[in-house]
Design a protein around this motif. Structure first.
Motif, PDB file in Angstrom:
ATOM      1  N   ARG A  69       0.818  -1.208   0.000  1.00 29.72           N
ATOM      2  CA  ARG A  69       0.000   0.000   0.000  1.00 29.72           C
ATOM      3  C   ARG A  69       0.856   1.264   0.000  1.00 29.72           C
ATOM      4  O   ARG A  69       1.894   1.325   0.636  1.00 29.72           O
ATOM      5  CB  ARG A  69      -0.925   0.001   1.213  1.00 29.72           C
ATOM      6  N   GLN A  70       0.350   2.268  -0.710  1.00 27.99           N
ATOM      7  CA  GLN A  70       1.057   3.551  -0.766  1.00 27.99           C
ATOM      8  C   GLN A  70       0.063   4.696  -0.767  1.00 27.99           C
ATOM      9  O   GLN A  70      -1.100   4.524  -1.135  1.00 27.99           O
ATOM     10  CB  GLN A  70       1.874   3.672  -2.059  1.00 27.99           C
ATOM     11  N   MET A  71       0.551   5.861  -0.367  1.00 26.80           N
ATOM     12  CA  MET A  71      -0.153   7.113  -0.615  1.00 26.80           C
ATOM     13  C   MET A  71       0.726   7.920  -1.559  1.00 26.80           C
ATOM     14  O   MET A  71       1.921   8.088  -1.301  1.00 26.80           O
ATOM     15  CB  MET A  71      -0.405   7.900   0.670  1.00 26.80           C
ATOM     16  N   ILE A  72       0.153   8.390  -2.650  1.00 27.48           N
ATOM     17  CA  ILE A  72       0.894   9.159  -3.643  1.00 27.48           C
ATOM     18  C   ILE A  72       0.403  10.603  -3.593  1.00 27.48           C
ATOM     19  O   ILE A  72      -0.757  10.888  -3.897  1.00 27.48           O
ATOM     20  CB  ILE A  72       0.683   8.601  -5.064  1.00 27.48           C
ATOM     21  N   LEU A  73       1.301  11.507  -3.187  1.00 26.91           N
ATOM     22  CA  LEU A  73       0.985  12.934  -3.177  1.00 26.91           C
ATOM     23  C   LEU A  73       1.464  13.553  -4.486  1.00 26.91           C
ATOM     24  O   LEU A  73       2.647  13.466  -4.827  1.00 26.91           O
ATOM     25  CB  LEU A  73       1.664  13.626  -1.992  1.00 26.91           C
ATOM     26  N   LEU A  74       0.541  14.169  -5.211  1.00 31.61           N
ATOM     27  CA  LEU A  74       0.856  14.854  -6.461  1.00 31.61           C
ATOM     28  C   LEU A  74       0.665  16.348  -6.273  1.00 31.61           C
ATOM     29  O   LEU A  74      -0.389  16.785  -5.785  1.00 31.61           O
ATOM     30  CB  LEU A  74      -0.050  14.359  -7.587  1.00 31.61           C
ATOM     31  N   VAL A  75       1.671  17.126  -6.674  1.00 28.09           N
ATOM     32  CA  VAL A  75       1.616  18.576  -6.529  1.00 28.09           C
ATOM     33  C   VAL A  75       1.824  19.208  -7.903  1.00 28.09           C
ATOM     34  O   VAL A  75       2.749  18.834  -8.637  1.00 28.09           O
ATOM     35  CB  VAL A  75       2.702  19.080  -5.559  1.00 28.09           C
ATOM     36  N   SER A  76       0.954  20.145  -8.263  1.00 30.99           N
ATOM     37  CA  SER A  76       1.063  20.787  -9.574  1.00 30.99           C
ATOM     38  C   SER A  76       0.816  22.279  -9.450  1.00 30.99           C
ATOM     39  O   SER A  76       0.172  22.749  -8.502  1.00 30.99           O
ATOM     40  CB  SER A  76       0.069  20.175 -10.562  1.00 30.99           C
ATOM     41  N   ALA A  77       1.340  23.021 -10.440  1.00 27.67           N
ATOM     42  CA  ALA A  77       1.137  24.467 -10.509  1.00 27.67           C
ATOM     43  C   ALA A  77       0.849  24.832 -11.960  1.00 27.67           C
ATOM     44  O   ALA A  77       1.544  24.376 -12.867  1.00 27.67           O
ATOM     45  CB  ALA A  77       2.367  25.217 -10.002  1.00 27.67           C
ATOM     46  N   THR A  78      -0.175  25.637 -12.183  1.00 22.79           N
ATOM     47  CA  THR A  78      -0.541  26.052 -13.535  1.00 22.79           C
ATOM     48  C   THR A  78      -0.736  27.561 -13.587  1.00 22.79           C
ATOM     49  O   THR A  78      -1.064  28.198 -12.577  1.00 22.79           O
ATOM     50  CB  THR A  78      -1.840  25.367 -13.997  1.00 22.79           C
ATOM     51  N   ASP A  79      -0.525  28.124 -14.795  1.00 20.20           N
ATOM     52  CA  ASP A  79      -0.693  29.570 -14.966  1.00 20.20           C
ATOM     53  C   ASP A  79      -2.142  29.905 -15.305  1.00 20.20           C
ATOM     54  O   ASP A  79      -3.030  29.047 -15.245  1.00 20.20           O
ATOM     55  CB  ASP A  79       0.278  30.104 -16.026  1.00 20.20           C
ATOM     56  N   THR A  80      -2.373  31.157 -15.702  1.00 21.46           N
ATOM     57  CA  THR A  80      -3.735  31.622 -15.969  1.00 21.46           C
ATOM     58  C   THR A  80      -4.397  30.831 -17.089  1.00 21.46           C
ATOM     59  O   THR A  80      -5.611  30.610 -17.076  1.00 21.46           O
ATOM     60  CB  THR A  80      -3.711  33.119 -16.340  1.00 21.46           C
ATOM     61  N   GLU A 154       4.882  37.028 -17.142  1.00 20.28           N
ATOM     62  CA  GLU A 154       3.833  38.039 -17.215  1.00 20.28           C
ATOM     63  C   GLU A 154       3.042  38.177 -15.927  1.00 20.28           C
ATOM     64  O   GLU A 154       2.144  39.028 -15.813  1.00 20.28           O
ATOM     65  CB  GLU A 154       2.884  37.720 -18.369  1.00 20.28           C
ATOM     66  N   GLY A 155       3.342  37.340 -14.933  1.00 22.66           N
ATOM     67  CA  GLY A 155       2.603  37.400 -13.681  1.00 22.66           C
ATOM     68  C   GLY A 155       1.218  36.811 -13.830  1.00 22.66           C
ATOM     69  O   GLY A 155       0.996  35.855 -14.575  1.00 22.66           O
ATOM     70  N   GLY A 156       0.269  37.370 -13.116  1.00 28.16           N
ATOM     71  CA  GLY A 156      -1.096  36.862 -13.179  1.00 28.16           C
ATOM     72  C   GLY A 156      -1.372  35.835 -12.094  1.00 28.16           C
ATOM     73  O   GLY A 156      -0.560  35.606 -11.190  1.00 28.16           O
ATOM     74  N   GLU A 157      -2.527  35.213 -12.190  1.00 27.19           N
ATOM     75  CA  GLU A 157      -2.939  34.252 -11.173  1.00 27.19           C
ATOM     76  C   GLU A 157      -2.426  32.851 -11.498  1.00 27.19           C
ATOM     77  O   GLU A 157      -2.528  32.395 -12.644  1.00 27.19           O
ATOM     78  CB  GLU A 157      -4.459  34.222 -11.053  1.00 27.19           C
ATOM     79  N   VAL A 158      -1.857  32.196 -10.522  1.00 26.67           N
ATOM     80  CA  VAL A 158      -1.437  30.807 -10.679  1.00 26.67           C
ATOM     81  C   VAL A 158      -2.209  29.947  -9.676  1.00 26.67           C
ATOM     82  O   VAL A 158      -2.680  30.441  -8.651  1.00 26.67           O
ATOM     83  CB  VAL A 158       0.085  30.629 -10.471  1.00 26.67           C
ATOM     84  N   HIS A 159      -2.322  28.679 -10.019  1.00 22.10           N
ATOM     85  CA  HIS A 159      -3.117  27.772  -9.201  1.00 22.10           C
ATOM     86  C   HIS A 159      -2.265  26.583  -8.776  1.00 22.10           C
ATOM     87  O   HIS A 159      -1.676  25.900  -9.622  1.00 22.10           O
ATOM     88  CB  HIS A 159      -4.341  27.299  -9.985  1.00 22.10           C
ATOM     89  N   LEU A 160      -2.188  26.353  -7.473  1.00 24.55           N
ATOM     90  CA  LEU A 160      -1.468  25.221  -6.909  1.00 24.55           C
ATOM     91  C   LEU A 160      -2.481  24.171  -6.492  1.00 24.55           C
ATOM     92  O   LEU A 160      -3.536  24.502  -5.953  1.00 24.55           O
ATOM     93  CB  LEU A 160      -0.631  25.637  -5.694  1.00 24.55           C
ATOM     94  N   LYS A 161      -2.170  22.921  -6.760  1.00 26.25           N
ATOM     95  CA  LYS A 161      -3.099  21.842  -6.440  1.00 26.25           C
ATOM     96  C   LYS A 161      -2.339  20.656  -5.881  1.00 26.25           C
ATOM     97  O   LYS A 161      -1.265  20.301  -6.378  1.00 26.25           O
ATOM     98  CB  LYS A 161      -3.869  21.421  -7.698  1.00 26.25           C
TER      99      LYS A 161
END
Length: 210
Positions: A69-80, A154-161
């Motif tokens: 058994r495992q727990m897999i943590l996935l982390v991502s970041a996306t731009d606007t 260019e900056g703007g809003e980014v989303h972390l998940k």
């Protein structure tokens, strides 16, 4: 618990405590085992991110029991526009992580090595095996991991998940046996951050240095 002819007594069913041990077979139980938070901030042209996972609902390490058994943590970041940002710092899923191998995140498991063959990870704990690593999260404790992404110019809003998946068996072994064992989403968390453009950050620094 015993037949009446051998002295068994009648008991009201509602007064008999349940001996049911649902464990990891119950999705609701899995999804109420841990809590998770994501935070992020901008440092120059980078986005620093932390993910905290707390074992709030189990009286033992998670994941527990069978060593596959495992727990897999996935982390991502996306731009606007929803495009992924480049990961330049922090841990990645190991090779045995299946389709997620190499992606930003952490795989939580007790990893065993077979003494005779040297193979790892293995689930044959009935043979002589060594513990290669064990980063499972103990009861009432917290694990914090950190990640760095390149911020859009260019900056703007980014989303972390962040998503935490429960996997019953190492991916390659499940594929070898032909077992259909979909991952279970245990927890997910998100964080949004509004960034300043890179030129807005570095131009004042350049002017001040003249």
């Amino acid at each position: 618990f015993a037949l009446p002819e051998v002295g068994g007594l009648e008991h009201p069913p509602e007064k008999i405590p349940s001996h049911l041990q649902i464990g990891a077979a119950d999705i609701d139980l899995l999804q109420n085992t841990v809590s998770m938070t994501v935070s992020a901030w901008q440092i120059g042209s980078r986005i620093e991110t932390t993910v905290s996972i707390s074992n709030t609902g189990a009286g033992h390490d998670v994941p527990t029991d069978f060593p596959g058994r495992q727990m897999i943590l996935l982390v991502s970041a996306t731009d606007t526009q929803g495009l992924p940002l480049r990961h330049i710092g922090g841990s990645s899923i190991p090779e045995w992580g299946g389709p997620q191998a190499g992606l930003p995140g952490v795989a939580y498991a007790k990893v065993l090595r077979d003494v005779a063959s040297g193979e790892e990870p293995v689930v044959s704990y009935w043979k002589q095996a060594l513990i290669v690593s064990d980063n499972r999260i103990p009861a009432l404790e917290e694990d914090v991991s950190a990640y760095t992404f390149v911020s859009p110019e260019e900056g703007g809003e980014v989303h972390l998940k962040a998503q935490l998946l429960f996997r019953r068996l190492f991916y390659d072994l499940a594929e070898e046996k032909g077992w259909d064992m979909p991952d279970i989403l245990m927890e997910e968390a998100a964080y949004s951050l509004t960034l300043r453009p890179s030129f807005d950050i570095f131009l004042p620094m350049a002017l001040n240095s003249q």
